[in-house]
Structure formats: structure tokens, C-alpha cells
Design a protein around this motif. Structure first.
Motif, short mmCIF file in Angstrom:
data_model
loop_
_atom_site.label_atom_id
_atom_site.label_comp_id
_atom_site.label_asym_id
_atom_site.label_seq_id
_atom_site.Cartn_x
_atom_site.Cartn_y
_atom_site.Cartn_z
N ALA A 22 3.74 21.48 -19.57
CA ALA A 22 2.78 22.51 -19.21
C ALA A 22 2.44 22.51 -17.73
CB ALA A 22 1.50 22.36 -20.04
N ASP A 23 2.38 21.32 -17.13
CA ASP A 23 2.01 21.25 -15.71
C ASP A 23 3.11 21.79 -14.80
OD1 ASP A 23 3.52 19.01 -16.57
OD2 ASP A 23 2.88 17.86 -14.81
N ARG A 24 4.38 21.73 -15.23
CA ARG A 24 5.49 22.21 -14.39
C ARG A 24 5.99 23.59 -14.80
NH1 ARG A 24 10.06 18.42 -14.41
NH2 ARG A 24 10.82 19.81 -12.78
N SER A 25 5.47 24.14 -15.91
CA SER A 25 5.94 25.44 -16.38
C SER A 25 5.74 26.57 -15.37
CB SER A 25 5.26 25.80 -17.71
OG SER A 25 5.80 25.02 -18.74
N PRO A 26 4.60 26.66 -14.68
CA PRO A 26 4.46 27.74 -13.70
C PRO A 26 5.52 27.68 -12.59
CG PRO A 26 2.31 26.84 -14.23
CD PRO A 26 3.33 25.93 -14.85
N LEU A 27 5.82 26.49 -12.11
CA LEU A 27 6.85 26.35 -11.08
C LEU A 27 8.22 26.71 -11.65
CD1 LEU A 27 7.70 25.55 -8.25
CD2 LEU A 27 7.83 23.18 -9.02
N PHE A 28 8.51 26.26 -12.87
CA PHE A 28 9.77 26.61 -13.53
C PHE A 28 9.90 28.13 -13.65
CE2 PHE A 28 11.58 28.03 -17.55
CZ PHE A 28 12.91 27.68 -17.35
N LEU A 29 8.84 28.80 -14.11
CA LEU A 29 8.90 30.26 -14.28
C LEU A 29 9.06 30.97 -12.94
CD1 LEU A 29 6.27 30.91 -17.06
CD2 LEU A 29 8.76 31.15 -17.22
N ALA A 30 8.41 30.46 -11.90
CA ALA A 30 8.57 31.07 -10.58
C ALA A 30 10.01 30.92 -10.09
CB ALA A 30 7.61 30.41 -9.58
N ARG A 31 10.59 29.75 -10.28
CA ARG A 31 11.98 29.54 -9.87
C ARG A 31 12.93 30.41 -10.70
NH1 ARG A 31 15.88 27.04 -7.37
NH2 ARG A 31 17.53 25.89 -8.43
N PHE A 32 12.68 30.47 -12.00
CA PHE A 32 13.49 31.33 -12.86
C PHE A 32 13.41 32.79 -12.42
CE2 PHE A 32 13.97 34.14 -16.49
CZ PHE A 32 15.24 33.80 -16.92
N ALA A 33 12.20 33.23 -12.10
CA ALA A 33 12.01 34.62 -11.65
C ALA A 33 12.78 34.88 -10.36
CB ALA A 33 10.53 34.91 -11.46
N MET A 34 12.72 33.96 -9.42
CA MET A 34 13.45 34.15 -8.16
C MET A 34 14.95 34.21 -8.39
SD MET A 34 11.48 34.70 -5.65
CE MET A 34 12.73 34.58 -4.39
N LEU A 35 15.47 33.34 -9.25
CA LEU A 35 16.90 33.36 -9.55
C LEU A 35 17.29 34.67 -10.24
CD1 LEU A 35 17.30 29.67 -10.74
CD2 LEU A 35 18.22 30.67 -8.63
N ALA A 36 16.45 35.15 -11.14
CA ALA A 36 16.72 36.41 -11.84
C ALA A 36 16.67 37.59 -10.87
CB ALA A 36 15.73 36.61 -12.99
N ILE A 37 15.71 37.58 -9.96
CA ILE A 37 15.60 38.65 -8.96
C ILE A 37 16.85 38.69 -8.10
CG2 ILE A 37 14.37 39.35 -6.86
CD1 ILE A 37 11.79 38.31 -8.31
N ILE A 38 17.33 37.53 -7.69
CA ILE A 38 18.55 37.48 -6.89
C ILE A 38 19.72 38.04 -7.67
CG2 ILE A 38 20.24 35.88 -5.86
CD1 ILE A 38 17.75 34.11 -5.13
N GLU A 39 19.84 37.67 -8.94
CA GLU A 39 20.94 38.16 -9.79
C GLU A 39 20.85 39.67 -10.02
OE1 GLU A 39 23.78 36.74 -11.12
OE2 GLU A 39 23.27 35.10 -9.77
N LEU A 40 19.62 40.19 -10.14
CA LEU A 40 19.47 41.64 -10.32
C LEU A 40 20.09 42.39 -9.16
CD1 LEU A 40 15.79 42.08 -11.58
CD2 LEU A 40 17.87 42.59 -12.86
N GLY A 41 19.80 41.92 -7.97
CA GLY A 41 20.36 42.55 -6.78
C GLY A 41 19.86 43.96 -6.49
N GLU A 42 18.81 44.36 -7.17
CA GLU A 42 18.24 45.70 -7.01
C GLU A 42 16.74 45.56 -6.76
OE1 GLU A 42 19.76 48.66 -7.02
OE2 GLU A 42 21.74 47.79 -7.37
N PRO A 43 16.32 45.63 -5.50
CA PRO A 43 14.89 45.47 -5.22
C PRO A 43 13.98 46.43 -5.99
CG PRO A 43 16.16 45.40 -3.19
CD PRO A 43 17.10 45.81 -4.28
N ALA A 44 14.40 47.68 -6.12
CA ALA A 44 13.55 48.66 -6.82
C ALA A 44 13.39 48.29 -8.29
CB ALA A 44 14.14 50.06 -6.68
N LEU A 45 14.46 47.83 -8.92
CA LEU A 45 14.38 47.40 -10.31
C LEU A 45 13.49 46.18 -10.44
CD1 LEU A 45 15.17 47.42 -13.27
CD2 LEU A 45 17.29 46.25 -12.65
N ALA A 46 13.63 45.24 -9.54
CA ALA A 46 12.79 44.05 -9.56
C ALA A 46 11.31 44.44 -9.43
CB ALA A 46 13.19 43.08 -8.45
N MET A 47 11.01 45.36 -8.53
CA MET A 47 9.62 45.81 -8.35
C MET A 47 9.09 46.46 -9.62
SD MET A 47 8.55 45.04 -5.34
CE MET A 47 8.92 44.90 -3.63
#
Length: 65
Positions: A22-47
Motif C-alpha cells: 500500500a505504501d508503494r502503490s501510488p508510486l507504482f501507479l504513477a510509474r505505470f501511468a508514465m509508461l502507458a502515456i509514452i506507449e500511447l504516443g498521442e498527447p491528446a488521447l492521454a489528456m
């Protein structure tokens, strides 16, 4: 993505969050989100997805309800 695939991915996400704790879940989710945003490759879709997640008014594809 098929429903069964979505379920498998979501289950893996939840299991991993439990494993990191539980203490590391927020950091994990933030990292996961950043990796997913990079993979999306579409800033408008990410927004749009960020806004949809904040609103909580979307279906599982990210489309407005």
C-alpha cells in the motif's frame, strides 16, 4: 482488447499493487501511468484519458458514458 484480456490485465495490475504494498502503490501507479502515456504516443488521447479518469464518467474503453 477482449473482455477476458482486460480482466487478465486488470487482475495483474491489482495483484502487482498488492505485492508492492500500500505504501508503494501510488508510486507504482504513477510509474505505470508514465509508461502507458509514452506507449500511447498521442498527447491528446492521454489528456482525454486523464480527464476521463478524474471525472469517473467513462466506460472501459475511455469513451464518455
Amino acid at each position: 482488447m477482449q473482455d477476458s484480456e482486460l480482466d487478465a490485465v486488470y487482475t495483474r495490475l491489482c495483484k502487482t499493487m498488492t505485492e508492492v504494498g500500500a505504501d508503494r502503490s501510488p508510486l507504482f501507479l504513477a510509474r505505470f501511468a508514465m509508461l502507458a502515456i509514452i506507449e500511447l504516443g498521442e498527447p491528446a488521447l492521454a489528456m482525454r484519458l486523464i480527464d476521463a479518469a478524474a471525472d469517473g464518467n467513462t466506460d472501459q474503453t475511455g469513451e464518455p458514458l
